[in-house]
Design an enzyme around this catalytic site. Structure first.
Site, PDB file in Angstrom:
ATOM      1  N   ARG A   1      62.535  27.953  62.196  1.00 17.85           N
ATOM      2  CA  ARG A   1      62.427  29.251  62.885  1.00 17.85           C
ATOM      3  C   ARG A   1      63.526  29.838  63.122  1.00 17.85           C
ATOM      4  NH1 ARG A   1      57.247  31.133  64.126  1.00 17.85           N
ATOM      5  NH2 ARG A   1      57.946  31.792  66.277  1.00 17.85           N
TER       6      ARG A   1
ATOM      7  N   HIS B   1      56.329  33.794  57.096  1.00 17.04           N
ATOM      8  CA  HIS B   1      55.537  33.183  58.182  1.00 17.04           C
ATOM      9  C   HIS B   1      56.100  31.731  58.493  1.00 17.04           C
ATOM     10  CE1 HIS B   1      52.755  31.726  60.871  1.00 17.04           C
ATOM     11  NE2 HIS B   1      52.652  30.383  60.113  1.00 17.04           N
TER      12      HIS B   1
END
Length: 179
Positions: A119, A159
């Protein structure tokens, strides 16, 4: 803490030939590619990947309303409605069409704190907010408002699962059980 996480290299990244550079960033920090495949999601996979609630739809719609107000854009002209739920439904449909429209490179990555590390490397979901040095900050400048005005999803290249529970669910969804 060794974790597994799902990463999808989306059609916009593949169309621009960025898959190698994106993969390189993950490998450079010591993450291991456990499994990968090039796949084109069907309706069932896309709708399972993007499970939608009224809460999510309203949040997206209200974010659009706020962006339109902030930048002086007439929301009805841009979106055809000022109803947050209907705006959210449009955004959801664009997301679905986008991931079903072209192949995606799906990856299972493994490593120490893999979910957080991935992330961090990707940067915020909204490329406009992503700092240089992140995938989204270096290779995209899309904003929610610009995408909405163009009637497209936010082109944010990748993603990445956001939590352990999400990673487990998404890995099973994209690769099957026992991963």
């Amino acid at each position: 803490m060794i974790q597994k996480t799902l990463v999808l290299i989306k059609p916009d990244a593949l169309e621009r030939g960025l898959a190698g550079q994106i993969l390189s960033r993950f490998e450079k920090v010591g993450l291991k590619i456990i499994e990968c495949k090039l796949t084109q999601p069907d309706q069932k996979l896309a709708s399972s990947h993007y499970p939608v609630t009224d809460e999510w739809l309203n949040k997206v719609g209200n974010n659009t309303l706020s962006d339109c107000e902030k930048y002086g854009v007439d929301v009805v002209s841009a979106m055809g409605t000022d109803n947050p739920l209907k705006i959210g439904q449009k955004v959801h449909q664009w997301n679905m069409e986008f991931i079903m429209g072209s192949p995606i490179l799906a990856l299972i990555l493994e490593g120490v704190h893999a979910i957080e590390v991935v992330r961090k490397i990707c940067g915020p979901t909204l490329p406009l907010l992503a700092l240089p040095g992140t995938i989204r900050g270096d290779y995209s400048s899309s904003s929610a408002l610009s995408a909405n005005i163009e009637n497209t999803p936010i082109k944010n290249l990748v993603h990445a699962s956001g939590s352990e529970d999400e990673a487990k669910r998404e890995i099973t969804l994209w690769f099957g059980k026992d991963r």
